[in-house]
Design an enzyme around this catalytic site. Structure first.
Site, PDB file in Angstrom:
ATOM      1  N   ILE A  78      16.164   0.686 -21.472  1.00 34.66           N
ATOM      2  CA  ILE A  78      16.115  -0.503 -20.611  1.00 34.66           C
ATOM      3  C   ILE A  78      16.241  -0.144 -19.131  1.00 34.66           C
ATOM      4  CG2 ILE A  78      16.919  -2.092 -22.406  1.00 34.66           C
ATOM      5  CD1 ILE A  78      19.666  -2.104 -21.030  1.00 34.66           C
ATOM      6  N   GLY A  79      16.814   1.020 -18.835  1.00 34.46           N
ATOM      7  CA  GLY A  79      16.914   1.458 -17.445  1.00 34.46           C
ATOM      8  C   GLY A  79      15.554   1.652 -16.821  1.00 34.46           C
TER       9      GLY A  79
ATOM     10  N   ALA B 270      17.990   5.476 -15.444  1.00 41.17           N
ATOM     11  CA  ALA B 270      16.681   4.814 -15.297  1.00 41.17           C
ATOM     12  C   ALA B 270      15.517   5.602 -15.874  1.00 41.17           C
ATOM     13  CB  ALA B 270      16.425   4.528 -13.816  1.00 41.17           C
TER      14      ALA B 270
ATOM     15  N   TYR C 292      40.149   8.943 -33.635  1.00 45.29           N
ATOM     16  CA  TYR C 292      38.900   8.668 -32.922  1.00 45.29           C
ATOM     17  C   TYR C 292      37.864   8.090 -33.873  1.00 45.29           C
ATOM     18  CZ  TYR C 292      34.554   9.442 -30.295  1.00 45.29           C
ATOM     19  OH  TYR C 292      33.344   9.278 -29.649  1.00 45.29           O
TER      20      TYR C 292
END
Length: 313
Positions: free
Chosen positions: A41-42, A37, A192
């Site tokens: 967007i948090g 947060a 990977y």
């Protein structure tokens, strides 16, 4: 941005902001944890939930940045209830300490928003020797959810209010490794790919929410579990790709959602009465959406649950 966005059945669209999708909703008496947060967007998710009266607990890796966000929220909403707690999703010890500290606070828990994430990072292992994107984006949230589930069940039972678990995934779930989850090669550097590993972790978010939904329904617990795509947003998730990050920052406002629009679907799924009783679904642009067939594969979800349980053991 998004001048021609189409409104969906919910009445909202890709251009809707978090404030717009929660207009008129009173979250007083509810407590929510929002991971990650302190940025992107948090931050706006925490701000808008607090604006609607929700007591917000910010789970953040950078406590100083988290306190700055809290100050900004308190300046805008002097009556807001906001707490900042340290949480590094890539470390199981940190996740366990966060959960323990939260339990000690005695707070109820109505809403859990698994939002934190890293994107397309180069290959590295977490403190627990798990590939970093899988560790941060999936395993950390899987452990956190498990540790907080009893508190959520207790709150739902005592308050007679539906609990909601919200897993922030991505349309990147459409581009994982061919097999979806590399069960036997999670930590292998060979083969990977930074973007496919990100896709794998975002597919895991949806599978986690779906299997969680199945288990909660089986227990007849009044808690929903949903996943979502927030939209393509110009945030610091691209910090590992400097050239791409520069291009996004230059042209992002013409192509991507802003942070206020990016937080909308999370806030919609977490608070809106339209979503009451809806569980095991995937959302985008504050409307129901369709994930891939892999994301809906219940056998894959069960297998991932078993792997995750072994990893956190």
């Amino acid at each position: 941005m998004w001048p021609f966005s189409k409104t969906g059945p919910s009445g909202f669209s890709s251009s809707s902001t978090a404030e717009e999708v929660t207009q008129g909703i009173d979250g007083t008496g509810l407590t929510a944890i929002v991971t990650g947060a302190s940025s992107g967007i948090g931050t706006d998710t925490a701000r808008v939930l607090a604006l609607r009266g929700v007591h917000v607990v910010m789970g953040v890796r950078d406590v100083a940045a988290g306190r700055n966000v809290k100050e900004a929220i308190m300046k805008e909403v002097p009556t807001a209830k906001v707490d900042v707690m340290e949480l590094d999703l890539s470390s199981m010890a940190s996740v366990r300490k966060f959960a323990s500290d939260f339990h000690s606070s005695g707070l109820p828990l109505n809403i859990l928003i698994n939002n934190a994430g890293i994107m397309a990072a180069p290959f590295m292992l977490s403190q627990n020797n798990i590939e970093m994107q899988f560790a941060t984006n999936h395993v950390g949230h899987f452990l956190l959810t498990n540790l907080l589930l009893e508190a959520m069940k207790k709150t739902a039972h005592e308050s007679k209010t539906e609990g909601r678990i919200v897993c922030v995934s991505s349309e990147a779930h459409r581009r994982p490794y061919p097999e979806g989850i590399r069960f036997d090669k999670i930590n292998d550097e060979s083969g990977y790919g930074s973007w496919t590993a990100y896709g794998q972790s975002k597919l895991a978010n949806i599978l986690h929410a779906n299997e969680l939904n199945r288990r909660l329904k089986e227990e007849r617990v009044d808690i929903t579990a949903n996943s979502l795509h927030p939209g393509v947003i110009a945030t610091n998730l691209l910090r590992h790709h400097s050239v791409l990050n520069g291009i996004v920052r230059l042209f992002g406002k013409y192509v991507f959602k802003n942070v206020q629009q990016g937080a909308a679907t999370t806030c919609y799924v977490a608070l809106h009465p339209q979503v009451k009783g809806v569980s095991g679904e995937y959302f985008a642009d504050s409307n129901l959406a369709k994930p891939t067939s892999q994301a809906k594969d219940m056998e894959l979800a069960k297998k991932l649950w078993e792997l995750s349980m072994n990893l956190i053991d």
